[in-house]
Design a protein around this motif. Structure first.
Motif, mmCIF file in Angstrom:
data_model
loop_
_atom_site.group_PDB
_atom_site.id
_atom_site.type_symbol
_atom_site.label_atom_id
_atom_site.label_comp_id
_atom_site.label_asym_id
_atom_site.label_seq_id
_atom_site.Cartn_x
_atom_site.Cartn_y
_atom_site.Cartn_z
ATOM 1 N N VAL A 21 129.977 22.160 38.501
ATOM 2 C CA VAL A 21 128.540 22.375 38.684
ATOM 3 C C VAL A 21 127.864 21.102 39.188
ATOM 4 O O VAL A 21 127.075 21.130 40.137
ATOM 5 N N VAL A 22 128.209 19.961 38.591
ATOM 6 C CA VAL A 22 127.604 18.685 39.006
ATOM 7 C C VAL A 22 127.943 18.401 40.469
ATOM 8 O O VAL A 22 127.080 18.013 41.260
ATOM 9 N N PHE A 23 129.201 18.636 40.820
ATOM 10 C CA PHE A 23 129.614 18.371 42.196
ATOM 11 C C PHE A 23 128.862 19.280 43.171
ATOM 12 O O PHE A 23 128.361 18.818 44.201
ATOM 13 N N ALA A 24 128.773 20.555 42.804
ATOM 14 C CA ALA A 24 128.061 21.498 43.670
ATOM 15 C C ALA A 24 126.601 21.078 43.826
ATOM 16 O O ALA A 24 126.029 21.125 44.920
ATOM 17 N N MET A 26 125.352 18.039 43.611
ATOM 18 C CA MET A 26 125.312 16.863 44.487
ATOM 19 C C MET A 26 125.431 17.276 45.949
ATOM 20 O O MET A 26 124.728 16.770 46.819
ATOM 21 N N ARG A 27 126.350 18.207 46.217
ATOM 22 C CA ARG A 27 126.520 18.680 47.580
ATOM 23 C C ARG A 27 125.224 19.325 48.075
ATOM 24 O O ARG A 27 124.789 19.094 49.191
ATOM 25 N N GLN A 28 124.626 20.122 47.198
ATOM 26 C CA GLN A 28 123.397 20.813 47.599
ATOM 27 C C GLN A 28 122.294 19.813 47.930
ATOM 28 O O GLN A 28 121.544 20.007 48.881
ATOM 29 N N ILE A 29 122.210 18.753 47.129
ATOM 30 C CA ILE A 29 121.200 17.726 47.421
ATOM 31 C C ILE A 29 121.486 17.118 48.791
ATOM 32 O O ILE A 29 120.580 16.893 49.596
ATOM 33 N N GLY A 30 122.772 16.874 49.079
ATOM 34 C CA GLY A 30 123.153 16.325 50.372
ATOM 35 C C GLY A 30 122.741 17.231 51.514
ATOM 36 O O GLY A 30 122.167 16.783 52.506
ATOM 37 N N VAL A 31 123.012 18.515 51.353
ATOM 38 C CA VAL A 31 122.651 19.484 52.384
ATOM 39 C C VAL A 31 121.136 19.528 52.564
ATOM 40 O O VAL A 31 120.617 19.560 53.681
ATOM 41 N N LEU A 32 120.435 19.461 51.440
ATOM 42 C CA LEU A 32 118.975 19.476 51.471
ATOM 43 C C LEU A 32 118.437 18.298 52.278
ATOM 44 O O LEU A 32 117.537 18.450 53.103
ATOM 45 N N HIS A 33 119.029 17.117 52.055
ATOM 46 C CA HIS A 33 118.621 15.935 52.807
ATOM 47 C C HIS A 33 118.814 16.146 54.300
ATOM 48 O O HIS A 33 117.989 15.752 55.114
ATOM 49 N N GLU A 34 119.957 16.756 54.657
ATOM 50 C CA GLU A 34 120.228 16.984 56.073
ATOM 51 C C GLU A 34 119.178 17.895 56.684
ATOM 52 O O GLU A 34 118.756 17.706 57.812
ATOM 53 N N ARG A 35 118.755 18.903 55.897
ATOM 54 C CA ARG A 35 117.772 19.851 56.417
ATOM 55 C C ARG A 35 116.403 19.201 56.541
ATOM 56 O O ARG A 35 115.700 19.378 57.523
ATOM 57 N N VAL A 36 116.035 18.444 55.496
ATOM 58 C CA VAL A 36 114.707 17.829 55.482
ATOM 59 C C VAL A 36 114.609 16.772 56.569
ATOM 60 O O VAL A 36 113.605 16.627 57.239
ATOM 61 N N PHE A 37 115.712 16.041 56.754
ATOM 62 C CA PHE A 37 115.723 14.971 57.742
ATOM 63 C C PHE A 37 116.345 15.522 59.008
ATOM 64 O O PHE A 37 117.540 15.694 59.082
ATOM 65 N N PRO A 38 115.529 15.872 59.998
ATOM 66 C CA PRO A 38 116.047 16.586 61.151
ATOM 67 C C PRO A 38 116.988 15.722 61.978
ATOM 68 O O PRO A 38 116.930 14.508 61.963
ATOM 69 N N ALA A 39 117.837 16.406 62.711
ATOM 70 C CA ALA A 39 118.890 15.717 63.442
ATOM 71 C C ALA A 39 118.394 15.109 64.749
ATOM 72 O O ALA A 39 119.118 14.405 65.406
ATOM 73 N N GLY A 40 117.158 15.378 65.100
ATOM 74 C CA GLY A 40 116.674 14.929 66.395
ATOM 75 C C GLY A 40 116.573 13.420 66.505
ATOM 76 O O GLY A 40 116.490 12.714 65.510
ATOM 77 N N ALA A 41 116.598 12.932 67.738
ATOM 78 C CA ALA A 41 116.469 11.500 67.959
ATOM 79 C C ALA A 41 115.106 11.033 67.455
ATOM 80 O O ALA A 41 114.107 11.737 67.566
ATOM 81 N N LEU A 42 115.082 9.838 66.881
ATOM 82 C CA LEU A 42 113.846 9.323 66.312
ATOM 83 C C LEU A 42 112.942 8.775 67.404
ATOM 84 O O LEU A 42 113.330 7.924 68.179
ATOM 85 N N MET A 43 111.725 9.277 67.428
ATOM 86 C CA MET A 43 110.766 8.807 68.415
ATOM 87 C C MET A 43 110.141 7.512 67.954
ATOM 88 O O MET A 43 110.066 7.234 66.771
ATOM 89 N N THR A 44 109.689 6.743 68.879
ATOM 90 C CA THR A 44 108.915 5.565 68.512
ATOM 91 C C THR A 44 107.547 5.686 69.147
ATOM 92 O O THR A 44 107.393 6.260 70.217
ATOM 93 N N ARG A 45 106.557 5.148 68.454
ATOM 94 C CA ARG A 45 105.187 5.307 68.917
ATOM 95 C C ARG A 45 104.871 4.308 70.034
ATOM 96 O O ARG A 45 104.020 4.548 70.879
ATOM 97 N N SER A 46 105.601 3.179 70.005
ATOM 98 C CA SER A 46 105.282 2.140 70.981
ATOM 99 C C SER A 46 105.929 2.441 72.331
ATOM 100 O O SER A 46 106.843 3.244 72.427
ATOM 101 N N GLY A 47 105.425 1.789 73.337
ATOM 102 C CA GLY A 47 106.009 1.929 74.666
ATOM 103 C C GLY A 47 105.478 3.127 75.404
ATOM 104 O O GLY A 47 104.674 3.891 74.864
#
Lengths: 199, 199
Positions: A21-24, A26-47
């Motif tokens: 259960v603990v391992f599952a 932890m995995r779920q938290i990892g997956v959640l992070h991946e979803r919350v933090f999108p895979a797209g390239a990070l934009m910068t405001r400058s330039g």
């Protein structure tokens, strides 16, 4: 004695189940992070921002040939790298494969840009080019270019369309990041993040 | 069978699991691993291919040896290898190269390779992890008051369950380290005022 064996067996079962259960969890938290933090390239405001014209449209390659950014014929993927950046090295084979995949859809030139113009730096660049089998005609050493695009961190990519307008840009660390630039361009948004935010 | 025997078995199986996974990871991501190893800047480029193969063979040997019996020398070699890994990471952290890919297998494998907000403490977490594994490896070197009599079914199941629990707990901790890295990265990108991110 019997009760002891029974309780002991029970406890083992519970311990192992809890571990699963603990391992599952932890995995779920990892997956959640991946979803919350999108895979797209990070934009910068400058330039220069997406939609603006490229601040520089002509650069000189390592072998002194001319490269035009937005020559009316093909779009340009301008990728800022450095021989001293390990992530860049892991990205190089990915760039080649993305180039092949994207070039089949529309004409595309990939230009690698770096800075450091001292003799010692030039030797490093040459080593970098030979070790990674890069194209000297598509390798630019120019501090001006990096400054014009306000590149703060590497590897940084800018996608410029054939008319010379910046279509997407951002920090790229993976194939997904690179592809997100093309994806963003095709969807007509500046970044995948902007696209997700507008949903 | 004393508790020490069960613990020793469980720790040996845990180490076997770690090394087996490491060897597999290095074989599957051979090219990537070599680049990551090169980025550690500890070895001359000419030695890299041979050393990579050496590491794979050594890890595979250690895993199998720990799995099937193991000896005092195996434990010491395992401890030495873990020490070398920890030292390599620590050295680069001290050099300030905290944007280095760990090259480790498992969820914490992508030590960073991220442009926005490295968290060196996380990499120190991996050094600590290696230190703990090192202590485990040394613990398995302690000679056991082992009787020649065969282990009973009950003893075998205790060892199997304990090993399973230990491996699961270890995996959970690794996943927690990876999750922490992702969270730190996400928070860093938010505080740097990244405009494109949702939430």
């Amino acid at each position: 004695m019997n009760a002891l064996v029974a309780s002991h067996t029970m406890l083992w079962i519970v311990v192992v189940i809890l571990c699963f259960v603990v391992f599952a969890l932890m995995r779920q938290i990892g997956v959640l992070h991946e979803r919350v933090f999108p895979a797209g390239a990070l934009m910068t405001r400058s330039g220069p921002q997406a939609g603006e014209r490229t601040p520089i449209d002509r650069v000189v390659a390592f072998d002194d040939s001319q490269i035009t950014l937005g020559d009316g014929l093909r779009s340009t993927l301008l990728l800022f790298v450095s021989p001293s950046c390990p992530v860049c090295k892991t990205l190089l084979p990915i760039i080649k494969s993305v180039e092949r995949a994207e070039a089949s859809k529309h004409p595309l030139q990939v230009v690698l840009a770096s800075d450091g113009e001292s003799t010692d730096d030039l030797r490093q660049h040459l080593e970098f080019i030979t070790a990674n089998k890069l194209d000297k005609q598509r390798y630019v050493i120019s501090k001006r270019l990096g400054l014009a695009f306000v590149v703060e961190k590497l590897p940084f990519a800018t996608l410029i369309d054939k008319a010379g307008v910046i279509r997407a840009k951002g920090l790229v660390n993976s194939r997904e990041h690179l592809e997100s630039l093309f994806e963003a361009h095709e969807r007509g948004v500046a970044s995948l993040q902007e696209f997700l935010a507008s949903e | 069978m004393s508790v020490a025997v069960a613990i020793s078995f469980a720790l040996r199986f845990l180490l076997a699991f770690v090394f087996l996974r490491g060897a597999l990871h290095k074989v599957l991501h051979y090219g990537n691993f070599r680049t990551q190893l090169a980025a550690y800047e500890l070895l001359p480029a000419a030695l890299l291919p041979a050393f990579t193969v050496f590491l794979i063979l050594l890890e595979a040997f250690l895993a199998l040896s720990l799995l099937f019996g193991g000896s005092m020398s195996t434990s010491f070699i395992a401890a030495a290898l873990l020490l070398v890994y920890a030292a390599a990471m620590a050295l680069n952290l001290l050099r300030g190269n905290d944007d280095l890919d760990c090259g480790c297998s498992g969820p914490a494998g992508h030590l960073s390779g991220n442009p926005s907000g490295e968290t060196p403490t996380i990499s120190w977490a991996l050094v600590v992890r290696n230190g703990i594994l090192l202590v485990f490896a040394l613990a398995t070197a302690i000679p056991l008051p082992f009787t020649s009599q065969r282990l009973s079914m009950q003893e075998l199941s205790t060892i199997a369950l304990a090993s399973l629990a230990v491996i699961l707990i270890y995996s959970s901790i690794e996943q927690a380290i990876a999750n922490h890295q992702r969270l730190a990265r996400y928070l860093a990108s938010r505080s740097s005022g990244n405009p494109g991110l949702p939430l």
